[in-house]
Design an enzyme around this catalytic site. Structure first.
Site, PDB file in Angstrom:
ATOM      1  N   CYS A  84       0.847  -1.199   0.000  1.00 18.31           N
ATOM      2  CA  CYS A  84       0.000   0.000   0.000  1.00 18.31           C
ATOM      3  C   CYS A  84       0.880   1.246   0.000  1.00 18.31           C
ATOM      4  O   CYS A  84       1.905   1.275   0.659  1.00 18.31           O
ATOM      5  CB  CYS A  84      -0.880   0.020   1.239  1.00 18.31           C
ATOM      6  SG  CYS A  84      -1.927  -1.417   1.404  1.00 18.31           S
ATOM      7  N   GLN A  85       0.458   2.267  -0.732  1.00 17.73           N
ATOM      8  CA  GLN A  85       1.185   3.535  -0.749  1.00 17.73           C
ATOM      9  C   GLN A  85       1.003   4.244   0.587  1.00 17.73           C
ATOM     10  O   GLN A  85       1.893   4.900   1.075  1.00 17.73           O
ATOM     11  CB  GLN A  85       0.647   4.433  -1.865  1.00 17.73           C
ATOM     12  CG  GLN A  85       0.957   3.907  -3.238  1.00 17.73           C
ATOM     13  CD  GLN A  85       1.981   4.769  -3.948  1.00 17.73           C
ATOM     14  OE1 GLN A  85       2.195   5.908  -3.611  1.00 17.73           O
ATOM     15  NE2 GLN A  85       2.633   4.205  -4.946  1.00 17.73           N
TER      16      GLN A  85
END
Lengths: 416, 143
Positions: B47-48
């Protein structure tokens, strides 16, 4: 000084002249990742494909000869653009990442031994970080980092802490892809040479924004990619001093790069052919020549001044937002990149909202995880400028940030 | 909120603009995630933004349900978490594995509107939930 006419520059970029959904105009603020191409570059690529495409340096028929001429003309344009003394010092490579890998591993072959040291910085893009890290691991060399000031410049007053008689390579970016920091290349070249090291410059971000003057700055190698200079993807340039190119081993082997192949050994062609194994990205390299022509037609110095003005204006206006943290040094030390983060607005959310207003920015770690570790944040939002940007883009950016803050109600939310 | 309730509200909305706002709104209403659960081992990779996810088993009823708690520092991701919680609430581990979550994302247009990195993050969460459920199912099968 006459005003830079960014609207007439922009008018040359078909992709930017579109009208999107809901009547929005694209506000392209991600040239640091990849710049758009002017119509003349697209036309040049089309010309090659439609009028005389053939493989290069192979067929001495009409098309092949024309392609060779066009490629050599492009090579010459790039050489002049960089301030190189000869086009023989310009090799077309698949991109900046490939070029940096070629330098790192090709130089390590003969010139980096166990216990030697490689000096890079924590602001490097992974493309100029991981190859040296892997070379160091393979050759049992030490990877060290030039100290940085708190505002994100290289602290050359402290270079003695990391520069030793074993330093063989200093490799730095000309301009940081996150902080925008412009590094003192000429000074670094002096430092490198005084201790018997070479200076390698990752010019991905610097080459499109300022004159490289490779002879004046005395860099040993400089690598950049075509697509950040308004040119095609799939082509980059490896520049090297003549003697350095001779001392650099090839790392990609095959057709065109050889002098003579026997059953049990081979010898290499001279540069640049030594670094151009296999079929070149022909159309792209010729397209890059057209991109250089285009930049020259506008003027690199004029583009630089314009972008610095935009940077100053954007910095001033974004600074008005509460809770914003802008990364990198003061304007006098940085180029056309502005990275920031809000206390109460995640880059992920901001990117989504800006996109809804057709404001295209980049967010994330920008392939600089070590730098983001240093900054203490996992992600930032990055705005980067090109020749076609203008104050109307800054208006759109500011408006879209206001929209995001309102939509996300950042002032009244319990969970940050 | 059940996934049916969520979908009936979501599909009333006319475009992605409104749907995006809706996801952010339901993200705001996520149950509070305990601070002490925000540990490295609970972080979902890929996930960013940062995402924490804890899966457990709720055995207080005559069925055992998978119980999920999750949080993110990005609001849009909190919205996606709310979708996952609705899709998986009151489900046994086997029902979790049987849920056509891809079909749900398709129906909601998420594959079309989310960037590939956001989709990867979403799939990272789904993978972690499914892995937990399959461990339970596997352990029960071997008893």
């Amino acid at each position: 000084m006459t005003e830079f006419d960014y609207l007439s520059v922009r008018a040359q970029f078909p992709v930017l002249m579109q009208t999107l959904n809901r009547g929005l105009r694209p506000t392209f603020l991600d040239s640091g990742a990849s710049a758009q191409k002017p119509a003349c570059v697209i036309a040049k690529e089309r010309e090659v494909e439609e009028q005389y495409f053939a493989n290069a340096y192979r067929g001495r028929y009409l098309f092949g000869a024309r392609v060779d001429d066009e490629l050599e003309a492009a090579r010459q344009k790039v050489a002049v653009f960089l301030g190189a003394s000869s086009p023989q010092q310009v090799a077309f490579v698949p991109g900046c990442t490939a070029g940096l890998n070629m330098v790192a591993f090709g130089w390590a072959n003969k010139h980096i031994h166990p216990g030697d040291e490689i000096l890079i910085t924590l602001m490097e893009h992974h493309a100029n970080f991981v190859p040296w890290q892997q070379v160091a691991l393979e050759r049992s060399a030490n990877l060290r980092f030039i100290p940085m000031t708190d505002d994100g410049r290289l602290d050359l007053d402290r270079i003695d802490e990391v520069l030793t008689s074993r330093t063989k390579v200093i490799s730095v970016c000309g301009m940081s892809n996150v902080l925008g920091t412009i590094n003192p290349i000429a000074e670094l070249a002096k430092i490198a040479h005084s201790s018997g090291a070479i200076l390698v410059v990752d010019g991905a971000q610097s080459v499109p924004h300022m004159a490289s003057r490779v002879q004046e700055t005395d860099v040993d190698f400089l690598v950049f990619s075509g697509h950040k200079l308004y040119g095609p993807t799939g082509v980059g340039v490896l520049y090297g001093k003549a003697d350095r190119l001779e001392a650099l081993d090839p790392t990609v082997f095959g057709g065109h790069m050889i002098d003579r192949v026997w059953a049990d050994r081979s010898t290499w062609a001279t540069a640049p052919a030594k670094f151009e194994a296999g079929t070149l990205p022909i159309v792209q390299a010729i397209g890059l020549g057209a991109a250089v022509d285009w930049v020259n037609s506008v003027g690199l110095e004029a583009i630089h001044q314009h972008e610095q003005n935009l940077l100053a204006e954007a910095t001033r206006r974004l600074s008005d937002f509460p809770g914003i943290r802008i990364f990198g040094p003061g304007l006098e030390h940085k180029g056309a990149i502005l990275s920031f983060r809000f206390d109460d607005l995640h880059p992920e959310d901001l990117a989504l909202m800006l996109d809804r207003k057709a404001v295209f920015t980049r967010h994330g770690h920008h392939c600089t995880m070590p730098l983001h570790d240093l900054l203490g944040v996992s992600a930032t939002t990055r705005v980067s400028f090109g020749a076609y940007n203008g104050t109307d883009d800054i208006d759109a950016l500011v408006g879209a940030i206001e929209f995001a803050r309102e939509k996300l109600g950042v002032s009244g939310v319990q969970n940050k | 909120m059940t996934i049916q309730e969520l979908l009936s509200e979501y599909e009333e909305l006319v475009d992605w603009e409104e749907q995006c706002d809706y996801l952010i709104d339901i993200g705001r209403e996520l149950p509070v995630f305990p601070e002490e659960f925000k540990t490295d081992s609970n972080i979902v990779h890929g996930c960013q933004s940062r995402v924490w996810l804890v899966a457990g088993l709720d055995q207080s009823h005559d069925h055992e349900f998978v119980r999920l708690q999750a949080d993110s520092d990005a609001m849009i991701v909190r919205g996606l978490i709310a979708v996952l919680l609705a899709a998986y609430q009151n489900k046994t581990p086997q029902q979790v594995l049987d849920t056509d979550i891809e079909g749900l994302f398709e129906r909601m247009g998420l594959n079309r509107h989310l960037s590939s990195s956001r989709r990867n993050g979403l799939h990272g969460m789904v993978e972690r939930i499914r892995r937990y459920a399959s461990e339970i199912v596997g352990a029960e099968g071997s008893q």
